[in-house]
Design an enzyme around this catalytic site. Structure first.
Site, mmCIF file in Angstrom:
data_model
loop_
_atom_site.group_PDB
_atom_site.id
_atom_site.type_symbol
_atom_site.label_atom_id
_atom_site.label_comp_id
_atom_site.label_asym_id
_atom_site.label_seq_id
_atom_site.Cartn_x
_atom_site.Cartn_y
_atom_site.Cartn_z
ATOM 1 N N LYS F 70 33.283 22.621 45.203
ATOM 2 C CA LYS F 70 33.836 24.379 43.982
ATOM 3 C C LYS F 70 35.320 23.816 43.408
ATOM 4 O O LYS F 70 34.764 24.095 41.893
ATOM 5 C CB LYS F 70 33.590 25.351 45.075
ATOM 6 C CG LYS F 70 32.508 25.662 45.882
ATOM 7 C CD LYS F 70 32.689 26.653 46.308
ATOM 8 C CE LYS F 70 34.180 26.532 48.018
ATOM 9 N NZ LYS F 70 33.609 25.383 48.892
ATOM 10 N N THR F 71 36.200 23.160 43.729
ATOM 11 C CA THR F 71 36.877 23.211 42.858
ATOM 12 C C THR F 71 36.481 22.036 42.053
ATOM 13 O O THR F 71 37.654 22.433 40.951
ATOM 14 C CB THR F 71 38.769 22.661 44.305
ATOM 15 O OG1 THR F 71 37.833 23.304 45.137
ATOM 16 C CG2 THR F 71 39.794 21.855 43.675
ATOM 17 N N ASP F 124 41.515 28.921 42.518
ATOM 18 C CA ASP F 124 41.331 28.095 43.651
ATOM 19 C C ASP F 124 41.313 28.745 45.020
ATOM 20 O O ASP F 124 42.331 29.253 45.791
ATOM 21 C CB ASP F 124 41.732 26.896 43.851
ATOM 22 C CG ASP F 124 40.835 25.642 44.158
ATOM 23 O OD1 ASP F 124 41.313 24.855 45.367
ATOM 24 O OD2 ASP F 124 39.248 26.208 44.468
ATOM 25 N N ASP F 125 40.018 29.121 46.006
ATOM 26 C CA ASP F 125 40.048 29.315 47.467
ATOM 27 C C ASP F 125 40.993 30.515 47.584
ATOM 28 O O ASP F 125 41.509 30.859 47.977
ATOM 29 C CB ASP F 125 41.325 28.323 48.139
ATOM 30 C CG ASP F 125 40.388 27.553 49.291
ATOM 31 O OD1 ASP F 125 41.037 26.784 50.146
ATOM 32 O OD2 ASP F 125 39.545 27.848 49.269
ATOM 33 N N LYS F 152 40.157 43.093 36.110
ATOM 34 C CA LYS F 152 39.612 43.475 35.255
ATOM 35 C C LYS F 152 40.575 43.877 34.267
ATOM 36 O O LYS F 152 40.136 45.182 32.955
ATOM 37 C CB LYS F 152 39.496 45.435 35.154
ATOM 38 C CG LYS F 152 38.248 44.717 37.063
ATOM 39 C CD LYS F 152 37.606 46.658 37.265
ATOM 40 C CE LYS F 152 36.042 46.000 38.083
ATOM 41 N NZ LYS F 152 35.071 46.997 37.954
ATOM 42 N N LYS F 227 31.514 16.563 49.162
ATOM 43 C CA LYS F 227 33.344 16.074 50.129
ATOM 44 C C LYS F 227 32.637 16.152 51.039
ATOM 45 O O LYS F 227 33.354 14.838 51.576
ATOM 46 C CB LYS F 227 33.581 17.672 50.043
ATOM 47 C CG LYS F 227 35.214 16.430 50.241
ATOM 48 C CD LYS F 227 36.498 18.232 50.541
ATOM 49 C CE LYS F 227 36.452 19.351 50.769
ATOM 50 N NZ LYS F 227 37.535 19.517 50.949
HETATM 51 N N1 LIG Z 1 30.021 56.089 25.299
HETATM 52 C C1 LIG Z 1 30.268 54.777 25.004
HETATM 53 N N2 LIG Z 1 29.928 54.390 23.499
HETATM 54 C C2 LIG Z 1 30.193 52.719 23.281
HETATM 55 N N3 LIG Z 1 31.147 52.173 24.467
HETATM 56 C C3 LIG Z 1 31.244 52.595 25.531
HETATM 57 C C4 LIG Z 1 31.317 54.294 25.566
HETATM 58 N N4 LIG Z 1 31.902 53.911 26.968
HETATM 59 C C5 LIG Z 1 32.010 53.138 27.696
HETATM 60 N N5 LIG Z 1 32.205 51.773 26.835
HETATM 61 C C6 LIG Z 1 32.451 50.773 26.437
HETATM 62 O O1 LIG Z 1 32.380 50.081 27.014
HETATM 63 C C7 LIG Z 1 33.703 49.570 28.248
HETATM 64 C C8 LIG Z 1 34.009 49.967 29.466
HETATM 65 O O2 LIG Z 1 33.723 51.335 30.109
HETATM 66 P P1 LIG Z 1 34.712 51.412 31.060
HETATM 67 O O3 LIG Z 1 36.184 50.814 31.483
HETATM 68 O O4 LIG Z 1 35.658 53.266 30.525
HETATM 69 O O5 LIG Z 1 33.966 51.742 32.339
HETATM 70 P P2 LIG Z 1 34.569 52.184 33.665
HETATM 71 O O6 LIG Z 1 33.886 53.202 34.268
HETATM 72 O O7 LIG Z 1 36.013 53.230 33.428
HETATM 73 O O8 LIG Z 1 34.575 51.012 34.924
HETATM 74 P P3 LIG Z 1 35.067 49.967 35.793
HETATM 75 O O9 LIG Z 1 34.695 51.101 36.905
HETATM 76 O O10 LIG Z 1 35.553 49.395 35.882
HETATM 77 O O11 LIG Z 1 36.912 51.586 35.635
HETATM 78 C C9 LIG Z 1 33.874 49.618 27.148
HETATM 79 O O12 LIG Z 1 34.568 48.722 26.295
HETATM 80 C C10 LIG Z 1 33.872 50.804 26.058
HETATM 81 O O13 LIG Z 1 34.712 51.150 25.411
HETATM 82 N N1 LIG Z 2 29.735 15.766 41.250
HETATM 83 C C1 LIG Z 2 31.489 15.633 41.760
HETATM 84 N N2 LIG Z 2 30.457 14.204 41.598
HETATM 85 C C2 LIG Z 2 31.386 12.950 42.618
HETATM 86 N N3 LIG Z 2 32.974 13.714 43.825
HETATM 87 C C3 LIG Z 2 32.831 14.989 43.995
HETATM 88 C C4 LIG Z 2 31.544 15.809 42.666
HETATM 89 N N4 LIG Z 2 31.869 16.667 43.360
HETATM 90 C C5 LIG Z 2 33.205 17.058 43.833
HETATM 91 N N5 LIG Z 2 33.669 15.678 44.355
HETATM 92 C C6 LIG Z 2 34.193 15.430 45.502
HETATM 93 O O1 LIG Z 2 34.568 15.480 46.481
HETATM 94 C C7 LIG Z 2 36.005 16.131 47.115
HETATM 95 C C8 LIG Z 2 35.941 17.638 47.580
HETATM 96 O O2 LIG Z 2 35.347 18.306 46.854
HETATM 97 P P1 LIG Z 2 36.251 20.057 46.186
HETATM 98 O O3 LIG Z 2 37.917 19.745 46.289
HETATM 99 O O4 LIG Z 2 36.026 20.224 44.644
HETATM 100 O O5 LIG Z 2 34.931 20.520 47.789
HETATM 101 P P2 LIG Z 2 35.430 22.135 47.809
HETATM 102 O O6 LIG Z 2 33.994 22.951 47.828
HETATM 103 O O7 LIG Z 2 36.002 22.786 47.146
HETATM 104 O O8 LIG Z 2 35.595 21.989 49.438
HETATM 105 P P3 LIG Z 2 36.701 23.639 49.922
HETATM 106 O O9 LIG Z 2 35.563 24.276 50.121
HETATM 107 O O10 LIG Z 2 37.315 23.000 51.130
HETATM 108 O O11 LIG Z 2 37.753 23.974 48.781
HETATM 109 C C9 LIG Z 2 37.030 15.795 46.064
HETATM 110 O O12 LIG Z 2 37.473 14.654 46.265
HETATM 111 C C10 LIG Z 2 35.882 14.970 44.961
HETATM 112 O O13 LIG Z 2 36.331 14.339 44.191
HETATM 113 MG MG LIG Z 3 38.373 23.829 47.109
#
Ligand SMILES: Nc1ncnc2c1ncn2[C@@H]1O[C@H](COP(=O)(O)OP(=O)(O)OP(=O)(O)O)[C@@H](O)[C@H]1O
Ligand SMILES: Nc1ncnc2c1ncn2[C@@H]1O[C@H](COP(=O)(O)OP(=O)(O)OP(=O)(O)O)[C@@H](O)[C@H]1O
Ligand SMILES: [Mg+2]
Ligand SMILES: Nc1ncnc2c1ncn2[C@@H]1O[C@H](COP(=O)(O)OP(=O)(O)OP(=O)(O)O)[C@@H](O)[C@H]1O
Ligand SMILES: Nc1ncnc2c1ncn2[C@@H]1O[C@H](COP(=O)(O)OP(=O)(O)OP(=O)(O)O)[C@@H](O)[C@H]1O
Ligand SMILES: Nc1ncnc2c1ncn2[C@@H]1O[C@H](COP(=O)(O)OP(=O)(O)OP(=O)(O)O)[C@@H](O)[C@H]1O
Ligand SMILES: Nc1ncnc2c1ncn2[C@@H]1O[C@H](COP(=O)(O)OP(=O)(O)OP(=O)(O)O)[C@@H](O)[C@H]1O
Ligand SMILES: [Mg+2]
Ligand SMILES: [Mg+2]
Ligand SMILES: [Mg+2]
Ligand SMILES: [Mg+2]
Ligand SMILES: [Mg+2]
Lengths: 259, 259, 259, 259, 259, 259
Positions: F70-71, F124-125, F152, F227
């Site tokens: 992942k990292t 990370d992590d 958010k 890894k």
């Molecule tokens: N009636 C609407 N018409 C157009 N766009 C809308 C409308 N209601 C919300 N949006 C758009 O959707 C987006 C997110 O809505 P909002 O943040 O109000 O949701 P929320 O229910 O508060 O979410 P959260 O649960 O994450 O707090 C905003 O960018 C907003 O402009």
């Molecule tokens: N696609 C890849 N090709 C070659 N080597 C890789 C690849 N992906 C990861 N590695 C090697 O594997 C090692 C560890 O991978 P990485 O740290 O991304 O795993 P991780 O999922 O983040 O582990 P952890 O759960 O411990 O955080 C690194 O040394 C990295 O170089």
């Molecule tokens: Mg990692």
């Protein structure tokens, strides 16, 4: 004389007698036999503290559902007691205070009360004072212990008397904490349940016409607290220009408010 | 001499012998055989501490329901012991104190007691000292540990003797904490249960007429603590002008007080 | 020389050899085969630390019911060991200390012990040291970890030896914490259970007449710790003027003490 | 005048009316009957606070699934209310604040609001304000208590009015805390569920062609929040150069976003 | 040169290579095939870190019952590695440290190790480092997180290599914490279970005569750790003057030690 | 210009673009269709943030078993994005920090990112950032809340865009906390499961001969993370001098590593 002395030197914490009137500023109307009996019992207890030599300390807990009118009743009793020392302890004056500060603050009010021959302390919304939340549950044990100690502490000097009135919407939960048993007496503030009581409140406190009041009173099937009833009535009035209230509109607003 | 020395230098914490009289200021009447046996056992134990060379330390726990008269009994024993050093440790003098401060404060009283040849320390309402609440349960472990240590610590110097008397309404709960077993002896303060004992208390302590006392004593079916009985009697007296008490009024007040 | 050096510079924490005699100031009598075997095993272990090159560190846990005589036995061993460095660590010298302070204090005693060729550290009432209460349970993990580390730390310098003796009334509970297994050896201090052992203790330690001792020894049906037995005997003596003890009085006192 | 006075002296905490427009900067389109009824109910309640003498305090809780558009609705109401005092309290302005600081900060906004004749306070994402996480659950009880106190505190001066609007995605969980019942009224913000509503939003807010909008609206089987719907639409547009959206691509993106 | 530089400027925390010899000062004898295979696997891993370009970081966990010889094995590997930077991190050097101090201290040792081309860090008794107790369980999450981060952090500079060896008696419990999986490799240190292995250890490490060793080896039915076996042997020697060991005496001492 | 300005004034916290290359310093080879599809989806999302006007904020969670790569994937995306502002937030730079410090530190990186037109923050992590341990579970709620708020928060200024990439090995556990749902999109990083994928990795990344790679690829029955596969290959190489790898040796090393 005594009162002036106290005022000169004491800090300004704790609502006093005159300020308590605000808690029933929209009026205070009787609504039924249970209400009347309750007021009458409470007035007798206040009188006992005033006149009995064997009652240096008494505590009364007013419990009941949210919005049943507990604060208004306690405030009325406090104002009408005429005691020289009247203080209200409520959580909104201690927002952001640490446990220790709250305990110290509460203790201070009680210590001040011991200097007056006749004192009344009003603890509103005890669950807020002890920061109670039913999940856990969590609460401030420091403030709870302080209250349990002070509810039982008889004023040290002979001839001093103290009446404590508390209100709570969570009597059953506070019982588990041992707090209800710390009060000498507990009384229940009822919800409004009878048709004629609904009618009375809608007429006298909500100022509705007889017809509106009667029509609506017939429709309400579930008991409701006076605070909520009055709030719903005001909501329903908005839909008309003349202050009249249509039954259906009222029932809709009742539903929006959670009933 | 010794007493004066102590008074000159020590802080003013901890109610002393004279002040303890206030805890039974309304009289102290016997109410039954169980009560008599209890007082007699306790007096013998106080005497043992005074005269035995093999008893440098003894601790007695008075347990019983709330309002059964524990504080009054302990206070009476303390006053009548005549010991040169008598102190009461109660939670109301430590409101707002941190755990550490409370432990230090309690420790200080014990350290002072070791300087007297005959000392008595009275721990009232132990559950309040350790801030116990049955939900959780929560309590101050620091104060609990301090008490458990000091209940067993024999005064270091030869010839010094210490008697500790504790009271609690939550004996069974404190037992779970291991606190009851830390006391040498535990004694139960009874509720009033017999008709003739009700009669005696109503006559002697509540100053009722024989007729009133007899009528009421016949009606009480459940055991009750002396503190509550006296409070209800006073409540009932309010309804008449001449201090007489109607049976029905009495039973109503009994009910209002939670019985 | 070494001892003087230590005394000059070290703080006065931790009861030393002479002071430990107070823990059995009322005598130390054998009471049965189990007791004899126990003392003999313990004396052999002390000797092993003194003379073996392969034993730089040994720890012995004395467990048994409350009042069985653990502290007296450990104190006797400590005094009779004759080791140049002998210290007792007990909770009453650390009342009000924070977790960190207690750990540091305990650590300091151990660090001082490493400077002596032969050291003995006595940890009395381990449950009090770690502030253990069975509800929760709650305890100071910092002090517990400190003990578990120090119980296993071999003195760094060659030729230094350390014997640690601990006592506890809560062996089974401490086992759950992993603390019992941290000791090299665990030994149980018995209650007195045999008729002849009761007789022996009542005669030698309680100084009763043969007749009194025999009559009472026949009546005791349940095992009891030596501390409690001696306390009850003293209680029973109060009823007479000449130090004699009536059997019935004794059984009553036994009952009052919780048996 | 009043506004200028406030601006001159107050600190710059809490988004004000103009800044709230950003929360619906991408437009605000109606999407169905439930939406229309909701907006209409809410507008009536805002009007009630403006004109009724009997409504010094009202609180409205907007609950609904995540992404249903709660913040946009509340922001719109706040901007369009035209109240002289409008403030938003949101967790992102209090990152790293202690419990006490958050309580004090929130209290301050409410105290400022009491100085205006008509005030609106917008509490966004209440679960973030009280730091709620369902594992445990854990939350800041200090902030929770502060909110419960302030939700019920009527402005002390006559003629002052306060409207509080809160939003939450965790209504059922907050109900266990007693927080939902602290609001006068609770309203649910719906997900988009009807085909014609999907079509409307895709046409007006996502600016899709009729054909694309119709094809996609037919395929969506599960209700979805407006925020998520618009995000998925934007994701799907990336696959083409001309802003058109292929149905299959849309469904894939819908799946990637968790549907 | 590098070593001198480090010594000049670094604080004196963390036992270094020479001091580690003390952990097997009484000898280090092989006791069976499992032991030989274990040592051989471990030596191969140390060599891999020394010579492979693709192994900048490796961690080995030695788990096994208490007293099985884990510390001795890890210390031996560390001493014999010959790496220029060798440090031991053990709880007894951090008694009384706060969570933050411990994390910082441990972090510092790792940061120092990154400056050497070949480093070995020995974490002894990991459960003591994280203050683990199975009741609760309770442990320092801050120290646990620090270890989990550092166990996976590859030295930033190219060409630097780090080998980490940890020991624990609570492998299964640490597995629940996710700590075992943070190590590249885990190896089990066995108890002594075979008759011939008992014989070998009693002969070579406990210096018993062939006859004594044989007689006793035949009697031991349960597996035992080398540390305990050697301790019991020493205990048993005390009963005779010439260092010989009687079988029955040995079995008694075995029992006293908890077997 | 912008970059230089930022560099001049900002503290040096948070790995930047060039430093991230170290996370795949041993190469980055494709290993199968799932891997290819994943990389392709991720690259499309990065592009969307770069070019869409309607995407001011996007967050991607890479979840998968430990050691699945992942990292490395997240680091590669970050380097190849070419965004002017690229920062990594990882727990090893905040060892010993208090909850508040961590929240403040993380908040600061986000606040800095809002000043750039195109920003990428790599978390990370995540379980290490919030100090998560499954026993309890315990975690830093303060840091968790900070992340949920910042995930958010749309950059306040128009035209600013932010892409957040997070990695975790505990996706299901973080889901219970509500953290997974806070991300716009979640993608799974697969283990290597197909024979041909094993072959590819052993050939290209572990530089094995075709024969060795083929023989081993046939033997591996369980999926494994890249890894771990590479670490086992390196372990197996130690047994020979020429870098070749015997199948049986490989399987043994596989077993030693926990498979
Ligand atoms: N009636 C609407 N018409 C157009 N766009 C809308 C409308 N209601 C919300 N949006 C758009 O959707 C987006 C997110 O809505 P909002 O943040 O109000 O949701 P929320 O229910 O508060 O979410 P959260 O649960 O994450 O707090 C905003 O960018 C907003 O402009
Ligand atoms: N696609 C890849 N090709 C070659 N080597 C890789 C690849 N992906 C990861 N590695 C090697 O594997 C090692 C560890 O991978 P990485 O740290 O991304 O795993 P991780 O999922 O983040 O582990 P952890 O759960 O411990 O955080 C690194 O040394 C990295 O170089
Ligand atoms: Mg990692
Ligand atoms: N008897 C009454 N007549 C008229 N109005 C009343 C009466 N009792 C209460 N009210 C009005 O109802 C409102 C609220 O009542 P109150 O605050 O006493 O209820 P409460 O039970 O304390 O509510 P809560 O549970 O929220 O604390 C007040 O405005 C008060 O004036
Ligand atoms: N024997 C008695 N005779 C007369 N009055 C008594 C007697 N015992 C107690 N009282 C009176 O009853 C009242 C309360 O008794 P006390 O405080 O001792 O009860 P308690 O058991 O300590 O109550 P609590 O459980 O609340 O601590 C006191 O006013 C006291 O004077
Ligand atoms: N063998 C003995 N002979 C005479 N007296 C003894 C003997 N053992 C103990 N005692 C006396 O009994 C009393 C208490 O014993 P001790 O304090 O050792 O009991 P303990 O088991 O430590 O009690 P606790 O569980 O309360 O710590 C002491 O006064 C001591 O002198
Ligand atoms: N192979 C061995 N040969 C001889 N003596 C040994 C051997 N292994 C260990 N010992 C000795 O046994 C004693 C204790 O062993 P060690 O401390 O390594 O056990 P441990 O498993 O770490 O114990 P713990 O679980 O208490 O940490 C030491 O004195 C050591 O010298
Ligand atoms: Mg109220
Ligand atoms: Mg009492
Ligand atoms: Mg003892
Ligand atoms: Mg929102
Ligand atoms: Mg070890």
């Amino acid at each position: 004389d005594f009162e002036r002395a106290l005022n000169d030197i004491e800090p300004k914490f704790g609502a006093k007698s005159q300020e308590l009137k605000a808690y029933y500023r929209n009026g205070f109307v009787p609504y039924g036999d249970t209400f009347d009996n309750l007021m009458s019992t409470l007035e007798r207890l206040v009188e006992q503290v005033r006149s009995s030599d064997k009652t240096p300390l008494m505590s009364i807990l007013l419990q009941g559902s949210a919005s049943s009118g507990k604060t208004a009743i306690a405030a009325k009793l406090a104002v009408e007691s005429g005691f020289p020392f009247v203080r209200m302890i409520s959580a909104d004056e201690m927002i952001g205070y640490s446990d220790v500060s709250k305990s110290t603050q509460i203790h201070k009010v009680f210590m001040d009360s011991y200097r007056s021959p006749l004192s009344l302390i009003f603890l509103d919304d005890i669950e807020r004072l002890i920061e109670y939340v039913p999940i856990g549950p969590r609460f401030s044990n420091a403030v709870l212990q302080t209250l349990m100690i002070l509810l039982k502490k008889i004023p040290a000097d002979e001839g001093r008397k103290l009446l404590i009135i508390g209100t709570t919407s969570a009597g059953h939960l506070l019982e588990d904490l041992g707090l209800v048993q710390a009060f000498s007496v507990a009384q229940t503030v009822p919800l409004i349940a009878e048709g004629k009581d609904f009618y009375e409140v809608l007429r006298s406190a909500a100022h509705m016409s007889k017809e509106d009041a009667k029509a609506i009173a017939r429709q309400i099937k579930k008991p409701i607290g006076i605070k909520q009833l009055l709030m719903v009535a005001e909501m329903a009035k908005q839909s008309s220009d003349d202050g009249s209230v249509n039954v259906n509109v009222f029932m809709e607003c009742l539903h929006a408010a959670g009933y």
